[in-house]
Design an enzyme around this catalytic site. Structure first.
Site, short mmCIF file in Angstrom:
data_model
loop_
_atom_site.label_atom_id
_atom_site.label_comp_id
_atom_site.label_asym_id
_atom_site.label_seq_id
_atom_site.Cartn_x
_atom_site.Cartn_y
_atom_site.Cartn_z
N ASN A 226 27.34 13.67 16.30
CA ASN A 226 26.80 14.83 15.59
C ASN A 226 25.71 15.49 16.43
O ASN A 226 24.85 14.80 17.00
CB ASN A 226 26.19 14.32 14.27
CG ASN A 226 25.83 15.42 13.29
OD1 ASN A 226 26.67 16.25 12.95
ND2 ASN A 226 24.58 15.43 12.83
N HIS A 262 22.93 24.71 12.38
CA HIS A 262 21.67 25.31 11.93
C HIS A 262 21.60 26.69 12.57
O HIS A 262 21.35 26.82 13.77
CB HIS A 262 20.47 24.45 12.36
CG HIS A 262 20.44 23.12 11.69
ND1 HIS A 262 20.22 22.99 10.33
CD2 HIS A 262 20.60 21.86 12.17
CE1 HIS A 262 20.24 21.70 10.01
NE2 HIS A 262 20.48 21.00 11.10
N GLU A 290 25.53 20.35 8.77
CA GLU A 290 24.15 20.65 8.34
C GLU A 290 23.92 22.16 8.31
O GLU A 290 22.94 22.67 8.86
CB GLU A 290 23.14 20.00 9.31
CG GLU A 290 23.34 18.51 9.52
CD GLU A 290 22.28 17.86 10.43
OE1 GLU A 290 21.25 18.49 10.73
OE2 GLU A 290 22.52 16.72 10.86
C1 XIL Z 1 15.55 16.85 8.86
C2 XIL Z 1 15.25 16.78 7.37
O1 XIL Z 1 15.86 17.88 6.73
C3 XIL Z 1 13.77 16.78 7.11
O2 XIL Z 1 13.49 16.53 5.74
C4 XIL Z 1 13.09 15.71 7.96
O3 XIL Z 1 11.68 15.82 7.81
C5 XIL Z 1 13.44 15.88 9.42
O4 XIL Z 1 14.86 15.85 9.56
N1 XIL Z 1 19.04 17.48 12.54
C6 XIL Z 1 19.37 16.37 11.80
C7 XIL Z 1 18.75 16.13 10.48
O5 XIL Z 1 20.28 15.63 12.19
O6 XIL Z 1 18.61 14.77 10.19
C8 XIL Z 1 17.40 16.81 10.37
O7 XIL Z 1 16.93 16.67 9.05
C9 XIL Z 1 17.52 18.25 10.78
C10 XIL Z 1 17.98 18.39 12.20
#
Ligand code: XIL
Length: 395
Positions: A226, A262, A290
């Site tokens: 991932n 993202h 995500e």
């Molecule tokens: C983020 C969470 O959303 C937050 O609550 C935490 O403080 C930090 O991590 N990539 C990832 C996720 O794989 O696990 C992350 O999540 C965001 C970026």
């Protein structure tokens, strides 16, 4: 007590109509199955689906053989009935936002705290949802004891700690996890293997080891690599492509690649469909794991500074879902949280926000509506009567 998953396999039906469906019509038939992947995938569903609203995202996604998910905030799940209702009604897969990370599961060395993660798994089983396990090997959110001790450990000691962690965690949830994010973000923005404690001490072989250990601990789970920015064609995406090909060539049990997705309206939209497809063409499953779309907001709020920003968010949500719908082996589409105030975005990318499909009152936003419409169009369902959305648009 958690129940184990009851699964049946159902062929997805793609009935074509209108715009999205026209795109879908161009999708080639399924490519050859991954030799190492268990026969799971899009179309997999629980035998007894709970009754959920017919126009919910999960009901509509089910009609096109897709699982739609959200990251789940453990505190909200425990305390907020409205939050629980949305997660149960709208989504067919859930990902713990933080509860399965190493710092959450093993805050003190050798002492596990499974409570929050177990609660999510139980919730998922009560609501006939599949769980994405997130995440086993990462450079972030490691427990303080490990960050302190790791630099002084020998490679053998650290390797044993990692192996133990993977076996403990994957065995604990054995049979309850659909997809595991085994390794998260191991490639940096320049396309090099990330200079993490894992690479420094264990060398690049830690990645293959992690997949092998996870597979031994739960042979039925789909194992994913991932990362973010996989869909922007360039050095990082190329390195990840090369990495998974190397793993496959070595016979490592890797079954999928997770595209975090993202997105930001401040950057161009990535080559998402093309990249999903080229990884799928390796015989892997792919998933958007995500998804969020941030935009510039008025200071201290989740109010976009411009109408154009908000419109672009809707468009990017829509495009990101359509990309998954167009790739036959894209088995799940997961948004990274619901409720703009609960999102990681404002705290991580100052000046941006409004990144989720639910507002601060947990009301669906226009980005929810576009996802809903895309799913409806994809399944050939009649277009619903419109209604006025945010910014005075007729949806
Ligand atoms: C983020 C969470 O959303 C937050 O609550 C935490 O403080 C930090 O991590 N990539 C990832 C996720 O794989 O696990 C992350 O999540 C965001 C970026």
């Amino acid at each position: 007590m958690r129940r184990s998953m009851q699964l049946t396999v159902r062929r997805p039906v793609l009935v074509t109509s209108l715009g999205v469906a026209a795109l879908l019509a161009a999708v080639p038939a399924a490519t050859a199955a991954s030799p190492s992947a268990p026969e799971q995938g899009r179309g997999q569903e629980h035998a007894s689906a709970p009754s959920v609203p017919a126009d919910s995202l999960r009901a509509l996604a089910s009609d096109v053989g897709l699982h739609i998910g959200t990251a789940v905030n453990a505190e909200q799940l425990a305390q907020n009935p409205r939050y629980r209702e949305i997660v149960a009604d709208q989504f067919s897969t859930v990902t713990p936002e933080n509860a399965m990370k190493w710092e959450a599961l093993e805050p003190r060395r050798g002492e596990y705290d499974w409570a929050q993660a177990d609660q999510l798994v139980e919730f998922a089983q009560e609501n006939d949802q599949l769980v994405r396990g997130h995440t086993l090997v990462w450079h972030n959110q490691l427990p303080a004891w490990l960050n302190e001790a790791a630099p002084d450990m020998t490679p053998e000691e650290l390797r044993a700690v990692l192996r133990q962690h993977i076996f403990d965690v994957v065995r604990h949830f054995r049979g309850d996890i659909w997809q595991w994010d085994v390794v998260n973000e191991a490639v940096d923005d320049n396309g090099e293997l990330r200079d993490s404690i894992w690479l420094q001490k264990l060398g690049p072989g830690y990645i293959a080891d992690a997949f092998r250990w996870a597979h031994q601990a739960d042979p039925k789970a789909l194992l994913f690599y991932n990362d973010y920015n996989v869909a922007y064609t360039g050095a990082k995406s190329e390195r990840i492509y090369q990495l998974v090909k190397e793993l496959q060539a070595q016979g490592v049990p890797i079954h999928g690649v997770g595209f975090q997705t993202h997105l930001s309206t401040q950057y161009g939209f990535p080559q998402l469909r093309e990249n999903l497809q080229r990884f799928a063409d390796l015989g892997l499953y792919v998933a958007e794991t995500e998804v969020d779309v941030r935009t510039e907001v008025q200071e201290g709020t989740n109010t976009p500074t411009s109408n154009a920003g908000a419109l672009a968010q809707d468009a990017e949500y829509s495009q990101s879902l359509q990309a998954c719908l167009q790739v036959r082996r894209c088995i799940s589409y997961t948004v990274w949280g619901i409720g703009d105030h609960l999102s990681w975005v404002p705290g991580t990318f100052p000046g941006t926000g409004a990144a989720t499909i639910y507002d601060e009152d947990l009301q669906p936003k226009s980005s929810y509506d576009v996802l809903q419409q895309d799913l409806e169009l994809a399944s050939g369902a009649p277009v619903r009567p419109g209604r006025w959305g945010h910014w005075g648009r007729w949806l």
